[in-house]
Design a protein around this motif. Structure first.
Motif, PDB file in Angstrom:
ATOM      1  N   THR A   1       0.808  -1.219   0.000  1.00  0.00           N
ATOM      2  CA  THR A   1       0.000   0.000   0.000  1.00  0.00           C
ATOM      3  C   THR A   1       0.840   1.266   0.000  1.00  0.00           C
ATOM      4  O   THR A   1       0.290   2.357  -0.086  1.00  0.00           O
ATOM      5  N   GLY A   2       2.162   1.147   0.096  1.00  0.00           N
ATOM      6  CA  GLY A   2       2.954   2.362   0.193  1.00  0.00           C
ATOM      7  C   GLY A   2       4.370   2.251  -0.320  1.00  0.00           C
ATOM      8  O   GLY A   2       5.240   3.006   0.114  1.00  0.00           O
ATOM      9  N   SER A   3       4.631   1.350  -1.242  1.00  0.00           N
ATOM     10  CA  SER A   3       5.986   1.241  -1.779  1.00  0.00           C
ATOM     11  C   SER A   3       6.331   2.505  -2.557  1.00  0.00           C
ATOM     12  O   SER A   3       5.457   3.289  -2.937  1.00  0.00           O
ATOM     13  N   ALA A   4       7.601   2.698  -2.806  1.00  0.00           N
ATOM     14  CA  ALA A   4       8.050   3.895  -3.522  1.00  0.00           C
ATOM     15  C   ALA A   4       7.437   3.960  -4.920  1.00  0.00           C
ATOM     16  O   ALA A   4       7.044   5.037  -5.383  1.00  0.00           O
ATOM     17  N   ASP A   5       7.323   2.814  -5.588  1.00  0.00           N
ATOM     18  CA  ASP A   5       6.717   2.789  -6.923  1.00  0.00           C
ATOM     19  C   ASP A   5       5.279   3.298  -6.876  1.00  0.00           C
ATOM     20  O   ASP A   5       4.850   4.085  -7.719  1.00  0.00           O
ATOM     21  N   LEU A   6       4.554   2.838  -5.893  1.00  0.00           N
ATOM     22  CA  LEU A   6       3.155   3.226  -5.749  1.00  0.00           C
ATOM     23  C   LEU A   6       3.029   4.709  -5.409  1.00  0.00           C
ATOM     24  O   LEU A   6       2.171   5.410  -5.952  1.00  0.00           O
ATOM     25  N   GLN A   7       3.900   5.199  -4.549  1.00  0.00           N
ATOM     26  CA  GLN A   7       3.876   6.618  -4.198  1.00  0.00           C
ATOM     27  C   GLN A   7       4.178   7.487  -5.418  1.00  0.00           C
ATOM     28  O   GLN A   7       3.541   8.525  -5.622  1.00  0.00           O
TER      29      GLN A   7
ATOM     30  N   LYS B   1      10.637  13.473  -7.304  1.00  0.00           N
ATOM     31  CA  LYS B   1      12.038  13.410  -7.728  1.00  0.00           C
ATOM     32  C   LYS B   1      12.888  12.683  -6.687  1.00  0.00           C
ATOM     33  O   LYS B   1      13.752  11.869  -7.034  1.00  0.00           O
ATOM     34  N   ARG B   2      12.652  12.964  -5.405  1.00  0.00           N
ATOM     35  CA  ARG B   2      13.401  12.283  -4.347  1.00  0.00           C
ATOM     36  C   ARG B   2      13.100  10.788  -4.330  1.00  0.00           C
ATOM     37  O   ARG B   2      14.008   9.966  -4.164  1.00  0.00           O
ATOM     38  N   LEU B   3      11.835  10.426  -4.498  1.00  0.00           N
ATOM     39  CA  LEU B   3      11.476   9.006  -4.522  1.00  0.00           C
ATOM     40  C   LEU B   3      12.106   8.301  -5.721  1.00  0.00           C
ATOM     41  O   LEU B   3      12.596   7.169  -5.602  1.00  0.00           O
ATOM     42  N   LEU B   4      12.108   8.959  -6.871  1.00  0.00           N
ATOM     43  CA  LEU B   4      12.726   8.357  -8.055  1.00  0.00           C
ATOM     44  C   LEU B   4      14.236   8.206  -7.874  1.00  0.00           C
ATOM     45  O   LEU B   4      14.817   7.205  -8.306  1.00  0.00           O
TER      46      LEU B   4
ATOM     47  N   ALA C   1      18.871   4.693  -7.083  1.00  0.00           N
ATOM     48  CA  ALA C   1      20.089   4.357  -6.350  1.00  0.00           C
ATOM     49  C   ALA C   1      20.126   2.879  -5.966  1.00  0.00           C
ATOM     50  O   ALA C   1      21.196   2.279  -5.894  1.00  0.00           O
ATOM     51  N   ARG C   2      18.964   2.297  -5.712  1.00  0.00           N
ATOM     52  CA  ARG C   2      18.918   0.915  -5.252  1.00  0.00           C
ATOM     53  C   ARG C   2      18.702  -0.092  -6.375  1.00  0.00           C
ATOM     54  O   ARG C   2      19.312  -1.158  -6.373  1.00  0.00           O
ATOM     55  N   GLU C   3      17.821   0.237  -7.313  1.00  0.00           N
ATOM     56  CA  GLU C   3      17.512  -0.693  -8.405  1.00  0.00           C
ATOM     57  C   GLU C   3      17.302   0.081  -9.708  1.00  0.00           C
ATOM     58  O   GLU C   3      16.174   0.429 -10.048  1.00  0.00           O
ATOM     59  N   PRO C   4      18.375   0.351 -10.437  1.00  0.00           N
ATOM     60  CA  PRO C   4      18.258   1.142 -11.673  1.00  0.00           C
ATOM     61  C   PRO C   4      17.336   0.520 -12.723  1.00  0.00           C
ATOM     62  O   PRO C   4      16.664   1.247 -13.454  1.00  0.00           O
ATOM     63  N   GLU C   5      17.269  -0.806 -12.783  1.00  0.00           N
ATOM     64  CA  GLU C   5      16.389  -1.454 -13.767  1.00  0.00           C
ATOM     65  C   GLU C   5      14.927  -1.173 -13.442  1.00  0.00           C
ATOM     66  O   GLU C   5      14.121  -0.910 -14.331  1.00  0.00           O
ATOM     67  N   ARG C   6      14.607  -1.254 -12.155  1.00  0.00           N
ATOM     68  CA  ARG C   6      13.236  -0.974 -11.715  1.00  0.00           C
ATOM     69  C   ARG C   6      12.883   0.490 -11.996  1.00  0.00           C
ATOM     70  O   ARG C   6      11.765   0.805 -12.411  1.00  0.00           O
ATOM     71  N   TYR C   7      13.838   1.369 -11.792  1.00  0.00           N
ATOM     72  CA  TYR C   7      13.650   2.795 -12.061  1.00  0.00           C
ATOM     73  C   TYR C   7      13.331   3.027 -13.537  1.00  0.00           C
ATOM     74  O   TYR C   7      12.375   3.730 -13.871  1.00  0.00           O
TER      75      TYR C   7
END
Length: 89
Positions: free
Chosen positions: A22-28, A64-67, A72-78
């Protein structure tokens, strides 16, 4: 205008990492992108609404901060996320 409950559910089913997410960075980022799109339309119709413009800039900064966090952690997911959202970054 904020997101309707129905639209929020649609975004959640589309961008959830797992069933109870319900609150992952992708979802936010997806929620913020939707609100930014709505607010951009509002500001085109109301160019003197400076309070909403400030809110828009704060949302853009938060996204921008969330992206950056995701990148920084998973460039492919980004890369996959910005492609799905249609963000040119």
């Amino acid at each position: 205008m904020s997101l309707t409950q129905i639209r929020k559910q649609e975004l959640m089913t589309e961008y959830q990492a797992h069933e109870t997410d319900t609150g992952s960075a992708d979802l936010q980022v997806a929620f913020l992108t939707e609100r930014i799109t709505q607010l951009t339309g509002h500001l085109k119709a109301n160019p003197k609404d400076h309070a909403s413009r400030r809110g828009l800039l704060k949302m853009i900064g938060r996204r921008k901060r969330l992206l950056s966090f995701i990148n920084a952690r998973e460039p492919e997911r980004y890369q996959a996320l910005i492609k799905r959202l249609g963000i040119r970054r």
